[in-house]
Design a protein around this motif. Structure first.
Motif, PDB file in Angstrom:
ATOM      1  N   MET A   1      19.188   3.185  10.666  1.00 14.10           N
ATOM      2  CA  MET A   1      18.617   4.501  10.951  1.00 14.10           C
ATOM      3  C   MET A   1      19.748   5.522  11.078  1.00 14.10           C
ATOM      4  SD  MET A   1      15.593   5.672  11.289  1.00 14.10           S
ATOM      5  CE  MET A   1      14.614   6.919  12.006  1.00 14.10           C
ATOM      6  N   LEU A   2      19.517   6.675  10.536  1.00 12.48           N
ATOM      7  CA  LEU A   2      20.508   7.747  10.567  1.00 12.48           C
ATOM      8  C   LEU A   2      20.459   8.494  11.895  1.00 12.48           C
ATOM      9  CD1 LEU A   2      19.875   9.262   7.032  1.00 12.48           C
ATOM     10  CD2 LEU A   2      21.774   7.819   7.707  1.00 12.48           C
ATOM     11  N   ASP A   3      21.583   9.064  12.266  1.00 15.36           N
ATOM     12  CA  ASP A   3      21.660   9.937  13.431  1.00 15.36           C
ATOM     13  C   ASP A   3      21.520  11.371  12.911  1.00 15.36           C
ATOM     14  OD1 ASP A   3      22.050  10.992  15.947  1.00 15.36           O
ATOM     15  OD2 ASP A   3      24.234  10.841  15.833  1.00 15.36           O
ATOM     16  N   LEU A   4      20.276  11.801  12.715  1.00 11.57           N
ATOM     17  CA  LEU A   4      19.993  13.092  12.079  1.00 11.57           C
ATOM     18  C   LEU A   4      19.950  14.240  13.056  1.00 11.57           C
ATOM     19  CD1 LEU A   4      17.098  12.514   9.530  1.00 11.57           C
ATOM     20  CD2 LEU A   4      19.503  12.913   9.057  1.00 11.57           C
ATOM     21  N   ARG A   5      20.350  15.371  12.558  1.00 17.09           N
ATOM     22  CA  ARG A   5      20.181  16.640  13.260  1.00 17.09           C
ATOM     23  C   ARG A   5      19.497  17.577  12.271  1.00 17.09           C
ATOM     24  NH1 ARG A   5      24.483  20.958  13.895  1.00 17.09           N
ATOM     25  NH2 ARG A   5      23.401  22.524  15.095  1.00 17.09           N
ATOM     26  N   ILE A   6      18.379  18.154  12.646  1.00 18.68           N
ATOM     27  CA  ILE A   6      17.671  19.119  11.805  1.00 18.68           C
ATOM     28  C   ILE A   6      17.963  20.497  12.379  1.00 18.68           C
ATOM     29  CG2 ILE A   6      15.466  19.852  10.836  1.00 18.68           C
ATOM     30  CD1 ILE A   6      16.074  16.972  10.079  1.00 18.68           C
ATOM     31  N   ARG A   7      18.454  21.382  11.514  1.00 20.04           N
ATOM     32  CA  ARG A   7      18.840  22.721  11.976  1.00 20.04           C
ATOM     33  C   ARG A   7      18.624  23.716  10.835  1.00 20.04           C
ATOM     34  NH1 ARG A   7      23.233  23.497   9.047  1.00 20.04           N
ATOM     35  NH2 ARG A   7      24.672  21.795   8.604  1.00 20.04           N
ATOM     36  N   LYS A   8      18.765  24.996  11.162  1.00 22.69           N
ATOM     37  CA  LYS A   8      18.684  26.042  10.142  1.00 22.69           C
ATOM     38  C   LYS A   8      19.929  26.040   9.258  1.00 22.69           C
ATOM     39  CE  LYS A   8      15.545  29.513  11.866  1.00 22.69           C
ATOM     40  NZ  LYS A   8      15.357  30.946  12.027  1.00 22.69           N
ATOM     41  N   VAL A  92      14.658  10.486   6.464  1.00 26.31           N
ATOM     42  CA  VAL A  92      15.102  11.882   6.381  1.00 26.31           C
ATOM     43  C   VAL A  92      13.935  12.798   6.010  1.00 26.31           C
ATOM     44  CG1 VAL A  92      16.656  13.509   5.236  1.00 26.31           C
ATOM     45  CG2 VAL A  92      17.453  11.196   5.788  1.00 26.31           C
ATOM     46  N   GLY A  93      13.206  12.453   4.953  1.00 25.04           N
ATOM     47  CA  GLY A  93      12.083  13.279   4.512  1.00 25.04           C
ATOM     48  C   GLY A  93      11.014  13.406   5.579  1.00 25.04           C
ATOM     49  N   ARG A  94      10.702  12.298   6.204  1.00 24.76           N
ATOM     50  CA  ARG A  94       9.702  12.294   7.284  1.00 24.76           C
ATOM     51  C   ARG A  94      10.150  13.207   8.427  1.00 24.76           C
ATOM     52  NH1 ARG A  94       5.465   9.083   8.635  1.00 24.76           N
ATOM     53  NH2 ARG A  94       5.817   7.779   6.816  1.00 24.76           N
ATOM     54  N   SER A  95      11.422  13.138   8.787  1.00 20.67           N
ATOM     55  CA  SER A  95      11.946  13.987   9.868  1.00 20.67           C
ATOM     56  C   SER A  95      11.880  15.461   9.493  1.00 20.67           C
ATOM     57  CB  SER A  95      13.389  13.598  10.194  1.00 20.67           C
ATOM     58  OG  SER A  95      13.443  12.296  10.717  1.00 20.67           O
ATOM     59  N   LEU A  96      12.291  15.788   8.272  1.00 17.47           N
ATOM     60  CA  LEU A  96      12.235  17.187   7.831  1.00 17.47           C
ATOM     61  C   LEU A  96      10.801  17.703   7.833  1.00 17.47           C
ATOM     62  CD1 LEU A  96      14.851  17.193   4.937  1.00 17.47           C
ATOM     63  CD2 LEU A  96      14.843  18.761   6.885  1.00 17.47           C
ATOM     64  N   LEU A  97       9.867  16.916   7.310  1.00 16.70           N
ATOM     65  CA  LEU A  97       8.462  17.340   7.292  1.00 16.70           C
ATOM     66  C   LEU A  97       7.915  17.539   8.701  1.00 16.70           C
ATOM     67  CD1 LEU A  97       6.577  15.341   4.498  1.00 16.70           C
ATOM     68  CD2 LEU A  97       6.804  17.816   4.722  1.00 16.70           C
ATOM     69  N   SER A  98       8.244  16.635   9.601  1.00 17.41           N
ATOM     70  CA  SER A  98       7.755  16.746  10.982  1.00 17.41           C
ATOM     71  C   SER A  98       8.248  18.024  11.652  1.00 17.41           C
ATOM     72  CB  SER A  98       8.180  15.523  11.799  1.00 17.41           C
ATOM     73  OG  SER A  98       7.555  14.363  11.298  1.00 17.41           O
ATOM     74  N   VAL A  99       9.522  18.351  11.439  1.00 24.29           N
ATOM     75  CA  VAL A  99      10.066  19.583  12.024  1.00 24.29           C
ATOM     76  C   VAL A  99       9.411  20.803  11.374  1.00 24.29           C
ATOM     77  CG1 VAL A  99      12.147  20.982  12.317  1.00 24.29           C
ATOM     78  CG2 VAL A  99      12.222  18.515  12.752  1.00 24.29           C
ATOM     79  N   ALA A 100       9.218  20.769  10.053  1.00 28.16           N
ATOM     80  CA  ALA A 100       8.558  21.886   9.367  1.00 28.16           C
ATOM     81  C   ALA A 100       7.148  22.098   9.916  1.00 28.16           C
ATOM     82  CB  ALA A 100       8.519  21.631   7.864  1.00 28.16           C
ATOM     83  N   GLU A 101       6.423  21.022  10.114  1.00 25.35           N
ATOM     84  CA  GLU A 101       5.065  21.122  10.661  1.00 25.35           C
ATOM     85  C   GLU A 101       5.088  21.750  12.056  1.00 25.35           C
ATOM     86  OE1 GLU A 101       3.539  17.128  10.433  1.00 25.35           O
ATOM     87  OE2 GLU A 101       3.498  17.182   8.231  1.00 25.35           O
ATOM     88  N   ALA A 102       6.016  21.320  12.879  1.00 28.25           N
ATOM     89  CA  ALA A 102       6.130  21.887  14.230  1.00 28.25           C
ATOM     90  C   ALA A 102       6.460  23.371  14.180  1.00 28.25           C
ATOM     91  CB  ALA A 102       7.193  21.128  15.029  1.00 28.25           C
ATOM     92  N   ARG A 103       7.276  23.786  13.199  1.00 26.55           N
ATOM     93  CA  ARG A 103       7.674  25.189  13.074  1.00 26.55           C
ATOM     94  C   ARG A 103       6.486  26.099  12.753  1.00 26.55           C
ATOM     95  NH1 ARG A 103      12.770  23.935  14.187  1.00 26.55           N
ATOM     96  NH2 ARG A 103      14.429  25.052  13.127  1.00 26.55           N
TER      97      ARG A 103
END
Length: 169
Positions: A1-8, A92-103
């Motif tokens: 599993m990656l240690d991801l950070r989602i940011r602008k 990664v894709g799942r994490s990006l989509l989840s953050v986009a949905e929350a936004r």
């Protein structure tokens, strides 16, 4: 599993994304990415970056209202969604989509996305279905127009199926 950070997106990401594209054998997108950064500063688009340490491993952009297709001027749309090949199937894709949905949940309960139909989009197609995105029922779109029954087209990046997700379900 990656240690991801989602940011602008930040200015320094443009060079990192271009490098990731060229490492995959794709063309640089400096002008497009520079425009995205400008649009983000103007509130016309949000660009979310998935990074592990300082390496960009994927990104997506969110338009406040779709510019094309069946959702034009109705709902927000995810466009230009890329997870670099070496990082696919690692969340990664799942994490990006989840953050986009929350936004977008503060503004609407529907998020939309268009996906290409050729095999190069197979990973994305499966991800969207697993994440609860469903076809809107309008059919297939080609070159930003509804493809009528019996019409011919080329199975390339401009052949798209639009999907939507009800975020409050």
């Amino acid at each position: 599993m990656l240690d991801l950070r989602i940011r602008k997106m930040e200015l320094s990401d443009i060079e990192k994304i271009d490098k990731a594209f060229t490492n995959q054998g794709w063309e640089k997108r400096t002008d497009v990415l520079t425009n995205y950064l400008t649009e983000q500063a103007e509130g016309k688009r949000e660009v979310l970056i998935a990074a592990e340490n300082e390496e960009v491993v994927g990104y997506l952009t969110i338009l406040p209202l779709a510019k094309e297709g069946p959702f034009k001027n109705k709902f927000p749309e995810i466009v230009d969604f890329n997870v670099f090949t070496a990082f696919q199937n690692r969340g990664v894709g799942r994490s990006l989509l989840s953050v986009a949905e929350a936004r977008v949940m503060n503004e609407t309960n529907i998020l939309t996305i268009g996906v290409g139909l050729h095999s190069g989009y197979g990973v994305a197609q499966r991800l969207y279905v697993k994440m609860g995105y469903c076809p809107d029922g309008s059919g297939v779109w080609y070159n930003d127009k509804l493809l009528k029954q019996g019409e011919s087209c080329t199975n390339g990046d401009n052949l798209v199926l639009y999907l939507m997700k009800q975020l409050d379900e």
